[in-house]
Design a protein around this motif. Structure first.
Motif, PDB file in Angstrom:
ATOM      1  N   TYR A  14      -8.549  -7.603   2.401  1.00 54.96           N
ATOM      2  CA  TYR A  14      -7.509  -6.799   1.768  1.00 54.96           C
ATOM      3  C   TYR A  14      -6.684  -7.664   0.829  1.00 54.96           C
ATOM      4  N   GLN A  15      -6.088  -6.990  -0.145  1.00 53.53           N
ATOM      5  CA  GLN A  15      -5.155  -7.643  -1.057  1.00 53.53           C
ATOM      6  C   GLN A  15      -3.740  -7.232  -0.658  1.00 53.53           C
ATOM      7  N   TYR A  16      -2.874  -8.203  -0.473  1.00 57.46           N
ATOM      8  CA  TYR A  16      -1.495  -7.942  -0.049  1.00 57.46           C
ATOM      9  C   TYR A  16      -0.586  -7.822  -1.264  1.00 57.46           C
ATOM     10  N   VAL A  50      -0.091 -15.983   5.613  1.00 60.23           N
ATOM     11  CA  VAL A  50      -1.116 -14.942   5.578  1.00 60.23           C
ATOM     12  C   VAL A  50      -1.105 -14.246   4.221  1.00 60.23           C
ATOM     13  N   VAL A  51       0.076 -13.976   3.698  1.00 62.41           N
ATOM     14  CA  VAL A  51       0.194 -13.350   2.372  1.00 62.41           C
ATOM     15  C   VAL A  51      -0.530 -14.185   1.325  1.00 62.41           C
ATOM     16  N   ALA A  52      -0.323 -15.487   1.364  1.00 61.37           N
ATOM     17  CA  ALA A  52      -0.937 -16.379   0.376  1.00 61.37           C
ATOM     18  C   ALA A  52      -2.464 -16.344   0.440  1.00 61.37           C
ATOM     19  N   GLU A  53      -3.001 -16.040   1.606  1.00 60.47           N
ATOM     20  CA  GLU A  53      -4.449 -15.985   1.794  1.00 60.47           C
ATOM     21  C   GLU A  53      -5.054 -14.664   1.327  1.00 60.47           C
ATOM     22  N   HIS A  54      -4.196 -13.692   0.979  1.00 62.00           N
ATOM     23  CA  HIS A  54      -4.692 -12.351   0.657  1.00 62.00           C
ATOM     24  C   HIS A  54      -4.162 -11.867  -0.691  1.00 62.00           C
ATOM     25  N   GLN A  55      -4.332 -12.690  -1.701  1.00 61.07           N
ATOM     26  CA  GLN A  55      -3.909 -12.326  -3.049  1.00 61.07           C
ATOM     27  C   GLN A  55      -5.074 -11.923  -3.945  1.00 61.07           C
ATOM     28  N   ALA A  56      -6.278 -12.242  -3.556  1.00 58.53           N
ATOM     29  CA  ALA A  56      -7.440 -11.902  -4.378  1.00 58.53           C
ATOM     30  C   ALA A  56      -7.679 -10.394  -4.382  1.00 58.53           C
ATOM     31  N   LYS A  57      -8.204  -9.881  -5.480  1.00 58.76           N
ATOM     32  CA  LYS A  57      -8.467  -8.458  -5.610  1.00 58.76           C
ATOM     33  C   LYS A  57      -9.510  -8.009  -4.593  1.00 58.76           C
ATOM     34  N   GLN A  58      -9.250  -6.866  -3.940  1.00 57.40           N
ATOM     35  CA  GLN A  58     -10.160  -6.306  -2.950  1.00 57.40           C
ATOM     36  C   GLN A  58     -10.231  -4.789  -3.115  1.00 57.40           C
ATOM     37  N   TYR A  86      -7.237   2.569  -1.486  1.00 60.45           N
ATOM     38  CA  TYR A  86      -8.618   2.285  -1.092  1.00 60.45           C
ATOM     39  C   TYR A  86      -9.557   2.891  -2.120  1.00 60.45           C
ATOM     40  N   GLN A  87     -10.229   2.026  -2.861  1.00 62.33           N
ATOM     41  CA  GLN A  87     -11.147   2.467  -3.902  1.00 62.33           C
ATOM     42  C   GLN A  87     -10.480   3.481  -4.833  1.00 62.33           C
ATOM     43  N   VAL A 139      -6.075  -2.324  -1.041  1.00 65.58           N
ATOM     44  CA  VAL A 139      -4.798  -2.953  -1.364  1.00 65.58           C
ATOM     45  C   VAL A 139      -3.775  -2.496  -0.337  1.00 65.58           C
ATOM     46  N   PHE A 140      -3.110  -3.447   0.293  1.00 64.37           N
ATOM     47  CA  PHE A 140      -2.113  -3.178   1.322  1.00 64.37           C
ATOM     48  C   PHE A 140      -0.729  -3.357   0.715  1.00 64.37           C
ATOM     49  N   TYR A 141      -0.004  -2.239   0.547  1.00 61.10           N
ATOM     50  CA  TYR A 141       1.365  -2.268   0.037  1.00 61.10           C
ATOM     51  C   TYR A 141       2.312  -2.422   1.221  1.00 61.10           C
ATOM     52  N   SER A 142       3.032  -3.506   1.224  1.00 62.29           N
ATOM     53  CA  SER A 142       3.745  -3.938   2.426  1.00 62.29           C
ATOM     54  C   SER A 142       5.224  -4.178   2.190  1.00 62.29           C
ATOM     55  N   GLY A 143       5.992  -3.989   3.250  1.00 59.47           N
ATOM     56  CA  GLY A 143       7.375  -4.436   3.306  1.00 59.47           C
ATOM     57  C   GLY A 143       7.474  -5.381   4.494  1.00 59.47           C
ATOM     58  N   TRP A 144       7.659  -6.647   4.245  1.00 62.73           N
ATOM     59  CA  TRP A 144       7.504  -7.667   5.286  1.00 62.73           C
ATOM     60  C   TRP A 144       8.358  -7.413   6.516  1.00 62.73           C
ATOM     61  N   PHE A 145       9.510  -6.759   6.341  1.00 56.32           N
ATOM     62  CA  PHE A 145      10.484  -6.617   7.417  1.00 56.32           C
ATOM     63  C   PHE A 145      10.231  -5.404   8.305  1.00 56.32           C
ATOM     64  N   CYS A 146       9.332  -4.516   7.929  1.00 57.98           N
ATOM     65  CA  CYS A 146       9.196  -3.210   8.576  1.00 57.98           C
ATOM     66  C   CYS A 146       8.240  -3.255   9.766  1.00 57.98           C
ATOM     67  N   PRO A 147       8.675  -2.851  10.967  1.00 61.68           N
ATOM     68  CA  PRO A 147       7.775  -2.852  12.126  1.00 61.68           C
ATOM     69  C   PRO A 147       6.645  -1.839  11.997  1.00 61.68           C
ATOM     70  N   PHE A 148       6.895  -0.695  11.341  1.00 63.42           N
ATOM     71  CA  PHE A 148       5.820   0.275  11.125  1.00 63.42           C
ATOM     72  C   PHE A 148       4.751  -0.347  10.234  1.00 63.42           C
ATOM     73  N   ASN A 149       5.206  -1.068   9.230  1.00 60.90           N
ATOM     74  CA  ASN A 149       4.306  -1.781   8.339  1.00 60.90           C
ATOM     75  C   ASN A 149       3.471  -2.817   9.104  1.00 60.90           C
ATOM     76  N   GLN A 150       4.106  -3.501  10.034  1.00 57.94           N
ATOM     77  CA  GLN A 150       3.407  -4.553  10.767  1.00 57.94           C
ATOM     78  C   GLN A 150       2.242  -4.002  11.588  1.00 57.94           C
ATOM     79  N   ARG A 151       2.344  -2.745  12.024  1.00 57.03           N
ATOM     80  CA  ARG A 151       1.218  -2.137  12.743  1.00 57.03           C
ATOM     81  C   ARG A 151      -0.065  -2.228  11.914  1.00 57.03           C
ATOM     82  N   VAL A 152       0.023  -1.836  10.663  1.00 54.07           N
ATOM     83  CA  VAL A 152      -1.155  -1.830   9.806  1.00 54.07           C
ATOM     84  C   VAL A 152      -1.618  -3.257   9.525  1.00 54.07           C
ATOM     85  N   TRP A 153      -0.667  -4.128   9.337  1.00 57.97           N
ATOM     86  CA  TRP A 153      -0.997  -5.532   9.076  1.00 57.97           C
ATOM     87  C   TRP A 153      -1.727  -6.149  10.270  1.00 57.97           C
TER      88      TRP A 153
END
Length: 255
Positions: free
Chosen positions: A54-56, A19-27, A82-83, A30-44
């Motif tokens: 979105y751009q990851y 999924v990360v590889a599919e979301h590298q283009a500029k948008q 966001y903008q 921008v979603f700033y992520s920590g792959w391991f975080c469950p709170f982060n996964q909510r937004v993802w």
């Protein structure tokens, strides 16, 4: 999380890496992520459910870039830009996505009463389910683990009694489901190390939890178990230095 660099995988793995590889283009978002975080996964999960472009960007927890700290002084994921404007906190971000992208797949009911009902049970999740989940994870004595396990069962049971099925509000996947899904997907850790058993919750929790764990958006944003295990081993020994771990040790509400 204070884990030595050599022990923690630096980027997403498995399904999540695809999924990360599919979301590298500029948008615009921008979603700033920590792959391991469950709170982060909510937004993802919300981003994937709604189909928002979105751009990851992965945030290194040990070498945070100046730009990230400029937009989020707390230095925590998840965060979005966001903008050109920044926001953070997982549930705030999930609701922001609802309001900023009204023409995308909704995760909140239209009816005001039903929306309020959803928010009440998100609050229940935040104040009872998630703290109990982490207490059992960090508990070291058998007595502490037993007490935390029963607290978790009771908190999950109360939510299960409100589930209309197959998801919380019925047929539609909602923010209550999003709020719980990352921890449900990690329940195997409690089962393997803390004697947790979904079946002991009753009231249909096992069936509900299975539907959450096997939801496409949850599977797509879940990483390889062996990489996650490195993270949770620190919690199981009560050595983690995340803000969540420190809050629990100090008897404070989760951040």
């Amino acid at each position: 999380m204070a884990i030595p660099d050599e022990n923690i995988h630096p980027t997403a793995t498995g399904n999540a890496a695809k999924v990360v590889a599919e979301h590298q283009a500029k948008q615009d978002l921008v979603f700033y992520s920590g792959w391991f975080c469950p709170f982060n996964q909510r937004v993802w999960i919300s981003l994937e459910e709604k189909g928002i472009p979105y751009q990851y960007k992965e945030v290194n927890p040990y070498k945070k870039e100046k730009h990230f700290l400029d937009i989020n002084p707390k230095g925590l994921v998840p965060a979005i830009e966001y903008q050109g404007k920044a926001l953070y906190e997982s549930l705030v971000l999930c609701e922001f996505l609802e309001e900023a992208y009204p023409n995308y797949e909704p995760l909140l009911p239209v009816d005001p009463f039903e929306r309020a009902h959803v928010r009440l049970w998100i609050d229940h999740t935040s104040k009872t389910i998630i703290p109990s989940w982490h207490r059992i994870l960090q508990a070291q004595s058998v007595e502490q683990q037993d007490a935390a396990r029963q607290e978790l069962y009771e908190a999950q049971r109360k939510l299960a009694q409100q589930v209309k099925g197959p998801y919380f509000t019925g047929k539609e996947f909602s923010l209550v489901d999003v709020a719980n899904a990352p921890w449900v997907a990690r329940e195997y850790i409690l089962a393997e190390h803390r004697g947790y058993d979904r079946a002991q919750v009753g009231d249909g929790w096992s069936e509900y939890a299975e539907r959450l764990a096997t939801r496409e958006s949850v599977i797509k944003t879940t990483n390889d178990k062996d990489k996650l295990q490195v993270i949770y081993d620190r919690y199981l020994r009560d050595e983690a230095q995340s803000e969540v771990a420190k809050a629990l040790r100090a008897g404070r509400p989760l951040p």
